[in-house]
Design a protein around this motif. Sequence first.
Motif: not given
Length: 304
Positions: A205-209, A212-221, A225-234
């Motif tokens: 999908d062109p809206r997806i970045n 993006r690096a695959k750096d999912v973690v179990n716990v984010q304390t 910032l999330l960067d799933f989408w391209n910069e032109d999507m809000a």
Amino acid sequence: MALVACGLNANSQITPAGPPLLCCPTPVRDKKDVCEVHIACSHILWKTNAGWQITGYRNLDYSLEEEMAQRWKISMSEMRMAAINDDGAVVLREKGQWRKLFFQRDTAMDSRNLGPSVQQVEDQDRIAESENGKMYSIGVPLPYGGSRISVVEVGKEHCMALTTDGVVLTWGSGIDSKVEEIRTNEQSGNDHKASLEGTGDCRTDPRINKGRAKDVVNVQTSPRLLDFWNEDMAIIDVKGGDRHTLYQLEDGSVWSTGMNKYGQLGLGDTAERNEPCLVPVTGVRTMFAGGWISVFIATDTSGR
């Protein structure tokens, strides 16, 4: 307006005539004029023009309009319901009865920034609130130096925040990408094909970045910032369930990610997702997530 929902329906919390799992966004025909929804795993509280109604839990389907005014601010967990009533007091409903809560403030903290909040009494391990553009968790300011916070949503084990300039922050429990990879490999070829056909291949999908690096973690304390989408999507809205998250982009599309054991992502299957996938709903005005259920209020009569 159309009311569309997906997820756990074992106690008839979404619709009385339906399977225990609703994996696709399904029109809910027996709820009219719904304008607000509060969701737990086994029951839903619906706000309509006629008042409040609760469904699902112990197969109940009754009105609470004589107990609760429509203007009350409500939050709900599995075992209790909290509200800020007409007098500004916080009241708690447990075992069919209301009781008033009293707070003891920490005089060392600025009381102007820490007023009573429904979230403060719902579940002590998932407190998150926004006051004057700042975020607090259990009364402690969260370390984020960016734009002001406009919306905070809490799940059972994770929290989300939306800033005034469209940035999404998240912290708490996550999903390990290795677990998802193993479960995906266990799917049959037909199941995997059906999954892609039902939701579209979001990786292209062109809206997806795509970078993006695959750096999912179990716990984010802390907020991140999330960067799933391209910069032109809000992002204009975000909602957190127990272990799943819904996002709405400025183009009106709705995306889901996280746990999907009960079909709460609305993608036509029960496979977990580590990155957002497009939900087949259109014309969404408002969305709600909680427990293992997602609800959408849409202009489209079919919701799809």
